[in-house]
Design a protein around this motif. Structure first.
Motif, PDB file in Angstrom:
ATOM      1  N   ASP A  61     -38.724  16.428 -16.628  1.00  0.00           N
ATOM      2  CA  ASP A  61     -39.158  17.290 -15.531  1.00  0.00           C
ATOM      3  C   ASP A  61     -38.035  18.262 -15.198  1.00  0.00           C
ATOM      4  OD1 ASP A  61     -40.394  18.467 -13.383  1.00  0.00           O
ATOM      5  OD2 ASP A  61     -40.033  16.806 -12.007  1.00  0.00           O
ATOM      6  N   ASP A  62     -38.215  19.524 -15.557  1.00  0.00           N
ATOM      7  CA  ASP A  62     -37.219  20.554 -15.292  1.00  0.00           C
ATOM      8  C   ASP A  62     -35.868  20.144 -15.866  1.00  0.00           C
ATOM      9  OD1 ASP A  62     -39.150  22.084 -14.086  1.00  0.00           O
ATOM     10  OD2 ASP A  62     -38.710  21.380 -12.069  1.00  0.00           O
ATOM     11  N   LEU A  63     -34.890  19.862 -15.004  1.00  0.00           N
ATOM     12  CA  LEU A  63     -33.544  19.567 -15.465  1.00  0.00           C
ATOM     13  C   LEU A  63     -33.272  18.077 -15.657  1.00  0.00           C
ATOM     14  CD1 LEU A  63     -31.483  22.083 -13.286  1.00  0.00           C
ATOM     15  CD2 LEU A  63     -31.846  22.200 -15.746  1.00  0.00           C
ATOM     16  N   THR A  64     -34.211  17.222 -15.284  1.00  0.00           N
ATOM     17  CA  THR A  64     -33.955  15.788 -15.310  1.00  0.00           C
ATOM     18  C   THR A  64     -34.837  15.091 -16.337  1.00  0.00           C
ATOM     19  OG1 THR A  64     -35.612  15.333 -13.592  1.00  0.00           O
ATOM     20  CG2 THR A  64     -33.362  15.823 -12.859  1.00  0.00           C
ATOM     21  N   CYS A  65     -34.395  13.910 -16.725  1.00  0.00           N
ATOM     22  CA  CYS A  65     -35.143  13.063 -17.644  1.00  0.00           C
ATOM     23  C   CYS A  65     -35.017  11.632 -17.130  1.00  0.00           C
ATOM     24  CB  CYS A  65     -34.584  13.191 -19.059  1.00  0.00           C
ATOM     25  SG  CYS A  65     -35.434  12.178 -20.280  1.00  0.00           S
ATOM     26  N   SER A  66     -36.118  10.898 -17.085  1.00  0.00           N
ATOM     27  CA  SER A  66     -36.087   9.544 -16.553  1.00  0.00           C
ATOM     28  C   SER A  66     -36.974   8.638 -17.384  1.00  0.00           C
ATOM     29  CB  SER A  66     -36.543   9.523 -15.077  1.00  0.00           C
ATOM     30  OG  SER A  66     -37.874   9.983 -14.966  1.00  0.00           O
ATOM     31  N   SER A  80     -37.603   4.219 -11.575  1.00  0.00           N
ATOM     32  CA  SER A  80     -37.115   5.024 -12.693  1.00  0.00           C
ATOM     33  C   SER A  80     -35.606   4.890 -12.837  1.00  0.00           C
ATOM     34  CB  SER A  80     -37.475   6.495 -12.501  1.00  0.00           C
ATOM     35  OG  SER A  80     -36.803   7.021 -11.366  1.00  0.00           O
ATOM     36  N   THR A  82     -32.427   7.198 -14.624  1.00  0.00           N
ATOM     37  CA  THR A  82     -32.146   8.541 -15.132  1.00  0.00           C
ATOM     38  C   THR A  82     -31.519   8.489 -16.522  1.00  0.00           C
ATOM     39  OG1 THR A  82     -31.834   9.367 -12.879  1.00  0.00           O
ATOM     40  CG2 THR A  82     -30.925  10.698 -14.676  1.00  0.00           C
ATOM     41  N   THR A  84     -29.486  10.941 -19.085  1.00  0.00           N
ATOM     42  CA  THR A  84     -28.739  12.197 -19.125  1.00  0.00           C
ATOM     43  C   THR A  84     -28.921  12.876 -20.474  1.00  0.00           C
ATOM     44  OG1 THR A  84     -27.075  11.299 -17.614  1.00  0.00           O
ATOM     45  CG2 THR A  84     -26.455  13.254 -18.879  1.00  0.00           C
ATOM     46  N   ASN A  91     -33.349  25.058 -17.425  1.00  0.00           N
ATOM     47  CA  ASN A  91     -34.447  24.536 -16.623  1.00  0.00           C
ATOM     48  C   ASN A  91     -35.758  24.539 -17.411  1.00  0.00           C
ATOM     49  OD1 ASN A  91     -35.778  23.598 -14.288  1.00  0.00           O
ATOM     50  ND2 ASN A  91     -36.346  25.692 -13.721  1.00  0.00           N
TER      51      ASN A  91
END
Length: 311
Positions: A61-66, A80, A82, A84, A91
């Motif tokens: 999702d955008d800048l994050t990954c979980s 969740s 995170t 990296t 983005n």
């Protein structure tokens, strides 16, 4: 431990370890590295991971990954954790194109670069080269990730550029690209045909190739990963008087396809491939169209409040 056979240690004990610990175990000795890298080990390890307590979903999702565990008894997600990104990105930049045994083939949308990425170990490999290999264009290209008889993980990249089709294979073992011939009908070069991502099943990569209008041609292209030969098989026999879309799924090494057909009222059927022919195994009731008034009522009902950015 010294009295235990190596086969028992590897296939009865190490196959039950988490993926990170398997990666560490490869450093014990050359014999373990060779045994833990075989397809037999991968298949057994994956089969023992496919239990409800081990199922997880990767969300970008955008800048994050979980990563979220799947709670099977109520079809919900757990808390969740995170992940990296180990590579530079922007983005809403990372698209997952193909996956196999926990390995992902992704594209960085701002540079069009292809990468192989293991989210569990965080290891990654850029596939782009100075001679323009390893760059992906959405809606024109198709990607399939597979492993051959020599346990070499490879990427099949089908490229359409200005009416010219090129097919290239990347080998992780050799770390290079090479061109292979595409022997089937040339009309599939046209951008009017939409190629799916490849689905690996039983030593073959399968792609759906669908013409982008009602009543158009729909076929399945098969790529034998060992002989590196292409062939064409028929699409499931569904009505062609509406929109047709097929989604391929590998279920216990048997190829299945969900096919949706229709215009205003949609029908979804599940088919399985036996030889080169499709057998229908499940039909869902027709899905009626949703009126604009009904959609608005569902969207803004008191029990369904749309999420805001703050939430």
């Amino acid at each position: 431990m010294a009295d235990l056979p190596t086969h028992t240690i590897v296939f009865e004990i190490l196959t039950r370890l988490p993926a990170k610990d398997v990666g560490r175990s490869k450093s014990v000795c050359k014999q373990w590295y060779a045994l833990l890298s075989t397809q037999d080990f991968v298949k057994i390890h994956c089969s023992r991971s496919v239990v409800s307590s081990n199922q997880r979903v990767l969300l970008i999702d955008d800048l994050t990954c979980s990563v979220r565990p799947i709670i099977s008894n109520n079809n919900d997600y757990g808390p969740s954790s995170t992940v990296t990104f180990p590579f530079h990105h922007q983005n809403n930049d990372v698209s997952i194109l193909s996956h196999l045994n926990g390995l992902l083939c992704v594209c960085l949308n701002h540079t069009y670069e292809l990468l192989l990425w293991n989210p569990t170990t965080t290891a990654f490999k850029r596939l782009s080269t100075p001679d323009s290999h390893g760059f992906y264009i959405n809606n024109l290209d198709a990607i399939g990730l597979y492993v051959d008889a020599d346990d070499d993980y490879k990427v099949l990249h089908i490229k359409r550029r200005s009416g010219v089709l090129g097919v290239y294979v990347y080998s992780r073992e050799v770390d290079s690209w090479r061109n292979i011939p595409f022997i089937t009908r040339q009309e599939y070069l046209s951008p009017h045909f939409n190629w799916s991502a490849g689905t690996f099943c039983g030593g073959t990569l399968y792609f759906t190739v669908c013409e982008c209008w009602i009543g158009g041609t729909n076929v399945v292209i098969c790529f034998d990963v060992n002989s590196e030969q292409f062939k064409e098989i028929s699409f499931p026999p569904v009505p062609s008087n509406g929109m047709v879309q097929g989604v391929l799924v590998n279920v216990k090494n048997v190829l299945h396809m969900f096919v949706s057909t229709g215009m205003f009222e949609m029908t979804i059927d599940l088919w399985t491939l036996q030889g080169d022919y499709w057998i229908k195994v499940l039909s869902c009731p027709p899905i009626p169209p949703i009126s604009k008034a009904g959609f608005a009522a569902r969207t803004f009902s008191p029990n369904h409040v749309p999420a805001t950015q703050d939430q």
